[in-house]
Scaffold this motif. Structure first.
Motif, mmCIF file in Angstrom:
data_model
loop_
_atom_site.group_PDB
_atom_site.id
_atom_site.type_symbol
_atom_site.label_atom_id
_atom_site.label_comp_id
_atom_site.label_asym_id
_atom_site.label_seq_id
_atom_site.Cartn_x
_atom_site.Cartn_y
_atom_site.Cartn_z
ATOM 1 N N GLU A 192 66.905 35.294 22.111
ATOM 2 C CA GLU A 192 65.847 36.168 21.622
ATOM 3 C C GLU A 192 64.638 35.353 21.169
ATOM 4 O O GLU A 192 63.487 35.730 21.423
ATOM 5 N N GLU A 194 63.782 32.484 22.327
ATOM 6 C CA GLU A 194 63.154 31.910 23.509
ATOM 7 C C GLU A 194 62.141 32.861 24.131
ATOM 8 O O GLU A 194 61.189 32.425 24.782
ATOM 9 N N ARG A 195 62.347 34.152 23.948
ATOM 10 C CA ARG A 195 61.412 35.124 24.508
ATOM 11 C C ARG A 195 60.019 34.972 23.907
ATOM 12 O O ARG A 195 59.024 35.339 24.535
ATOM 13 N N HIS A 196 59.930 34.433 22.701
ATOM 14 C CA HIS A 196 58.640 34.279 22.030
ATOM 15 C C HIS A 196 58.071 32.870 22.173
ATOM 16 O O HIS A 196 57.013 32.585 21.628
ATOM 17 N N ARG A 198 56.451 31.267 24.420
ATOM 18 C CA ARG A 198 55.564 31.127 25.560
ATOM 19 C C ARG A 198 54.534 30.049 25.234
ATOM 20 O O ARG A 198 54.178 29.838 24.070
ATOM 21 N N ARG A 216 54.520 28.895 30.433
ATOM 22 C CA ARG A 216 55.672 29.800 30.379
ATOM 23 C C ARG A 216 55.142 31.187 30.065
ATOM 24 O O ARG A 216 54.733 31.471 28.936
ATOM 25 N N VAL A 217 55.120 32.038 31.061
ATOM 26 C CA VAL A 217 54.538 33.372 30.951
ATOM 27 C C VAL A 217 55.545 34.386 31.474
ATOM 28 O O VAL A 217 56.593 34.031 32.015
ATOM 29 N N THR A 218 55.218 35.655 31.323
ATOM 30 C CA THR A 218 56.104 36.697 31.854
ATOM 31 C C THR A 218 56.109 36.642 33.375
ATOM 32 O O THR A 218 55.167 36.129 34.007
ATOM 33 N N ALA A 219 57.165 37.165 33.958
ATOM 34 C CA ALA A 219 57.290 37.134 35.412
ATOM 35 C C ALA A 219 56.134 37.879 36.079
ATOM 36 O O ALA A 219 55.617 37.452 37.115
ATOM 37 N N GLY A 220 55.710 38.986 35.461
ATOM 38 C CA GLY A 220 54.616 39.757 36.050
ATOM 39 C C GLY A 220 53.309 38.990 36.043
ATOM 40 O O GLY A 220 52.596 38.944 37.051
ATOM 41 N N ASP A 221 52.986 38.359 34.903
ATOM 42 C CA ASP A 221 51.758 37.571 34.837
ATOM 43 C C ASP A 221 51.796 36.408 35.823
ATOM 44 O O ASP A 221 50.785 36.067 36.449
#
Length: 496
Positions: A192, A194-196, A198, A216-221
């Protein structure tokens, strides 16, 4: 070491030198049979492992001796995991100096050693016997550091069974699996967190002046950034494709993302006009999802911006470039870029070609401005920074930035109201230090004296002395240190 197929080594006079022996009383390498040579290689591996074990034992013993604070102002730190003893924080820099390395590396070694001794004793037994690689065991210590002491035994037992006979990757996979099994709740919390985590970071510049952008960004970005890079590479291909491959084109395209106005113009220039109605002419039910209500207003505001306002959209960055007058006049040579390293003067256009450049006056190091106040004026900071080139703590990497250091008085500042002499603040009595190094010097019992422009002599609480200058850090003998440290004020000693 002499090799059977290598030419005989010669000295300056041309005489053939005797073959080098691996050790006293050991047979010459060239006389070993194939089997004996292989046995010698295997023995060398074991010897190297045992030497690393001895190194770990020494730093652990230092940690044991420095395991109690000397007073209430002596902070303690815990380099290892749960269940390991604490160590005096001010004792770690001195150990690092004795090891000729930065404190962070020594702290890591101390933490790994304490973990192996106190948390992974079964694994440590195999390592002490020379049956396993110490670096693998240290990696296991890092992987299992967050596991509570009550559960870490599960990791220790599993690793001890495989560390002596399996590949490092197998050992580390086993350790990772047992870390999850030992504390599944902590693993879920770590996921959890790790999600923050970025980030967008830059690697160090290589010898050719290139750097990696690591994000390290979201998959969509990530997909949309990749799509934009692909689109820009397609646009740049007709002009640059004859001497750039696809990866080079994508690299060029990525650089355009830092120039939004130029990027927008290039995209508009290479987007064919359509006969369909503009987004603002469509009805609410016909407007596409990518054209929100504020799109038309945004385009109008862009049209109203001045050239300088448009240029400011790309943001601002500060970079310090140092170049000699001779190289600047002949348009060739080397420039030093803070935070990046040396680069050819001709390559500066790649770095500064799209920026507004502000020139700073040349600092004459022969003029030594002084101030009576405790605070360092900016001209003094500029002088000190260009004189030292970075953090002056022993074995400190020269990666600090000017904004990331404290400008510390090498000899303690005495207020004039308390009898202090005038002009104490200046290049003759100042050195940049990271905040932790500044604190160690002030409270940890470390002595520092400036012994000339850009030269700082350090003495540890146990009397080890080091000279930090333009050539790096080197150990001083007791006699050399005594000459420098006891010299009258204003006298700089340069031992042969």
């Amino acid at each position: 070491m002499a090799y059977a197929d290598a030419p005989d080594p010669q000295d300056a006079a041309g005489a053939v030198l005797p073959p080098t022996r691996p050790g006293d009383g050991v047979q010459d390498v060239v006389e070993l049979s194939d089997r004996e040579l292989l046995e010698a290689v295997a023995s060398g591996v074991t010897g190297r492992r045992l030497a690393e074990v001895s190194e770990l034992e020494l730093v652990v013993q230092w940690a044991v001796r420095q395991g109690h604070p000397r007073d209430e102002r002596d902070p303690m730190t815990t380099p290892g995991g749960d269940g390991t003893p604490s160590v005096r924080e001010y004792a770690l820099p001195e150990l690092a100096m004795a090891r000729s390395e930065h404190t962070l590396r020594t702290r890591s070694l101390v933490g790994d050693g304490l973990d192996l001794v106190h948390r992974l004793p079964l694994t440590w037994t195999k390592v002490r016997a020379g049956q396993a690689e110490p670096w693998v065991a240290r990696r296991v210590a890092v992987l299992s550091r967050r596991v509570p002491a009550a559960q870490v035994g599960l990791v220790d037992r599993a690793v001890a069974r495989v560390i002596a006979g399996h590949a490092p990757s197998t050992v580390l996979e086993t350790a990772a699996a047992k870390v999850i099994e030992a504390d599944p709740e902590a693993h879920a919390m770590e996921r959890e967190r790790e999600r923050h985590r970025r980030h967008v970071t830059l690697s160090k510049a290589d010898e050719l002046g290139f750097r990696h952008v690591i994000a390290r960004v979201t998959a969509g970005d990530a997909i949309w950034v990749d799509a934009m890079v692909e689109r820009m590479a397609d646009i740049l291909s007709p002009a640059h494709g004859h001497d750039h491959n696809r990866d080079e084109l994508r690299s060029l395209a990525f650089g355009w993302l830092a120039r939004p106005v130029d990027l927008l113009k290039l995209l508009v220039d290479h987007t064919p006009s359509a006969d369909a109605a503009a987004p603002d002419e469509l009805g609410p039910d016909e407007r596409p999802v990518w054209a929100p209500d504020h799109l038309v207003e945004t385009v109008g505001r862009l049209c109203d911006l001045s050239t300088r306002q448009l240029a400011s959209l790309r943001g601002r960055g500060v970079v310090f470039v140092h170049v000699t007058a001779a190289d600047l006049l002949k348009q060739s040579g080397l420039a030093r870029v803070e935070g990046q390293g040396p680069m050819l003067l001709q390559s500066l256009s790649e770095l500064l070609g799209h920026a507004d450049v502000q020139l700073k006056p040349v600092i004459d190091h022969r003029l030594r401005a002084r101030a009576d106040a405790y605070e360092h004026p900016d001209p003094v900071k500029d002088h000190v920074w260009t004189q030292t080139g970075g953090d002056v703590f022993p074995f400190s990497p020269r990666t600090a930035t000017r904004a990331g250091v404290d400008f510390d008085h090498s000899s303690a500042f005495v207020p004039p109201a308390s009898g202090g002499p005038p002009g104490q603040t200046g290049p003759h009595n100042s050195g940049p230090l990271r905040r932790s190094h500044h604190r160690w010097k002030t409270h940890g019992g470390y002595r520092c004296r400036q012994a000339g422009p850009g030269r700082h002599v350090w003495q540890t609480p146990h009397g080890l002395c080091y000279l930090v200058d333009a050539e790096g850090t080197r150990r001083l003998s007791d006699s050399e240190a005594h000459l420098i440290l006891t010299a009258p004020p204003g006298v700089d000693v340069y031992p042969a």
